[in-house]
Design a protein around this motif. Sequence first.
Motif, PDB file in Angstrom:
ATOM      1  N   MET A 115       0.818  -1.221   0.000  1.00 58.41           N
ATOM      2  CA  MET A 115       0.000   0.000   0.000  1.00 58.41           C
ATOM      3  C   MET A 115       0.845   1.261   0.000  1.00 58.41           C
ATOM      4  SD  MET A 115      -3.276  -0.487   2.252  1.00 58.41           S
ATOM      5  CE  MET A 115      -2.382  -1.646   3.172  1.00 58.41           C
ATOM      6  N   ARG A 144       7.687  -7.178  10.409  1.00 60.19           N
ATOM      7  CA  ARG A 144       7.954  -5.755  10.198  1.00 60.19           C
ATOM      8  C   ARG A 144       9.041  -5.296  11.167  1.00 60.19           C
ATOM      9  NH1 ARG A 144       2.474  -5.984  11.420  1.00 60.19           N
ATOM     10  NH2 ARG A 144       0.976  -5.557   9.758  1.00 60.19           N
ATOM     11  N   ALA A 179      -4.214  -6.658   8.507  1.00 57.71           N
ATOM     12  CA  ALA A 179      -3.078  -7.472   8.922  1.00 57.71           C
ATOM     13  C   ALA A 179      -3.001  -7.420  10.442  1.00 57.71           C
ATOM     14  CB  ALA A 179      -1.794  -6.935   8.326  1.00 57.71           C
ATOM     15  N   ARG A 181       5.554  -0.488   9.227  1.00 51.66           N
ATOM     16  CA  ARG A 181       4.490  -0.876   8.288  1.00 51.66           C
ATOM     17  C   ARG A 181       4.681  -0.262   6.905  1.00 51.66           C
ATOM     18  NH1 ARG A 181      -0.803  -2.180  10.595  1.00 51.66           N
ATOM     19  NH2 ARG A 181      -1.664  -1.125   8.770  1.00 51.66           N
ATOM     20  N   TYR A 229      -7.483  -3.967   6.603  1.00 51.93           N
ATOM     21  CA  TYR A 229      -7.552  -3.321   5.288  1.00 51.93           C
ATOM     22  C   TYR A 229      -7.804  -4.343   4.187  1.00 51.93           C
ATOM     23  CZ  TYR A 229      -2.549  -4.603   5.392  1.00 51.93           C
ATOM     24  OH  TYR A 229      -1.356  -5.273   5.515  1.00 51.93           O
ATOM     25  N   GLU A 255      -1.795   5.813   7.053  1.00 52.51           N
ATOM     26  CA  GLU A 255      -0.868   5.148   7.977  1.00 52.51           C
ATOM     27  C   GLU A 255      -0.349   6.059   9.089  1.00 52.51           C
ATOM     28  OE1 GLU A 255       0.555   2.016   8.337  1.00 52.51           O
ATOM     29  OE2 GLU A 255      -0.825   1.106   6.934  1.00 52.51           O
TER      30      GLU A 255
HETATM   31  N1  GLY Z   1       1.393  -1.488   5.578  1.00 49.09           N
HETATM   32  C1  GLY Z   1       0.447  -2.368   6.105  1.00 49.09           C
HETATM   33  C2  GLY Z   1       0.965  -3.405   7.008  1.00 49.09           C
HETATM   34  O1  GLY Z   1       2.110  -3.391   7.418  1.00 49.09           O
HETATM   35  O2  GLY Z   1       0.209  -4.266   7.365  1.00 49.09           O
END
Ligand code: GLY
Length: 372
Positions: free
Chosen positions: A46, A305, A262, A332, A249, A52
Amino acid sequence: MTDCLLVGGGIIGLSLAYELSCRGMAVTVVEQGEWGGQASSAAAGMLAPLKEFSQPGPMLELGMKSLELYPKWAEELEARTGIDVQACKSGLLTVALTEPESGELLEKYKWQKASGYAVEWMTGEEMRRVEPLLTEQAIAGIYSPEEGHINNRMLLNALVAACKKMGATLLSGSVVTGMAKEGGRIVGVETTTGPLRAGHTVIASGAWAGIMAEWLDFAVPVRPVRGQVASVSSSGIPLRTVIFGTSGYITPKLDGKIVLGATEDEAGFQRHVTLSGLAKVLDGVMPYVPALHSAAFQQAWAGLRPATADSMPLLGPVPGWQGVSIAGGHFRNGILLSPVTAKVMADYVESGREDALQPFLPSRFLGSTTNR
Ligand code: GLY
């Protein structure tokens, strides 16, 4: 001997390698696994800074700058490699199903609008005109037409191909085992396949950056936060717009997938999908698009992440050493932030000037003893 050595072949290491190669530097990237095999390929791809980053400040500014750089960045990579990275300005809806959620979103909308960002406040009906598959239960929300997504796996393929074309050396399957030190200077790394020497070394190893920085006696507060994601086929579900609810999302991609995400799990370096994680993802998204109930499930996966203690990336020199810096902790938003990170870090590697990195300098964590 290379001018710049990137430790980590994810989206950040490859983007910086590409940028430095374009500037005429001799670049090497060393990766222990597959190119982009960790968070970079697990991501939903995304490009959504307004969603975000929930407040004004340096993160939103960095994200907006990167969003601005994206079209040219994607176009250039496509032109160099012939790989379609499927960049799509789909627009994004952040949706409220209840009055309290609507009130909270309205506050966000007000400061975003006042700051001049491209956002619109919409009723449920207006949102359903933008995205007809949105639930009847949606009462209001923010529409941001400039946001969208990219195919991160194709982007990784394009970066690998572009780096090679620009003459960068890409070494995969080589594990870094330590830093090579000469007095107060880092002169490269030791690996399982031999020593690598460099004028400048950048640690770009995602969730593993903290471990490497410890070799330099610097406790970088980077930790893995697992994100569990699933995909369904878009066949019969002609969704157009990215949709965000309160805890998930829905991203309709151009390759026939709808990516659903997520979780944010504190599970150390465990990378498996859990049944409760998958249930959480599905429960978080299905109320927003009823058609998802009958969608054909494709797969579920997870990525780690790289999260920092203050949720901001680490960009710049490792305190106490010459010749080594970090580009990491993008949490993210590694995909979104890759072009801007490549630009500001390449400027730093070339010039040694830290001004543009100011809020993100790793030295803000000097003396910190925790990774939370
Ligand atoms: N950028 C969305 C996530 O890390 O889930």
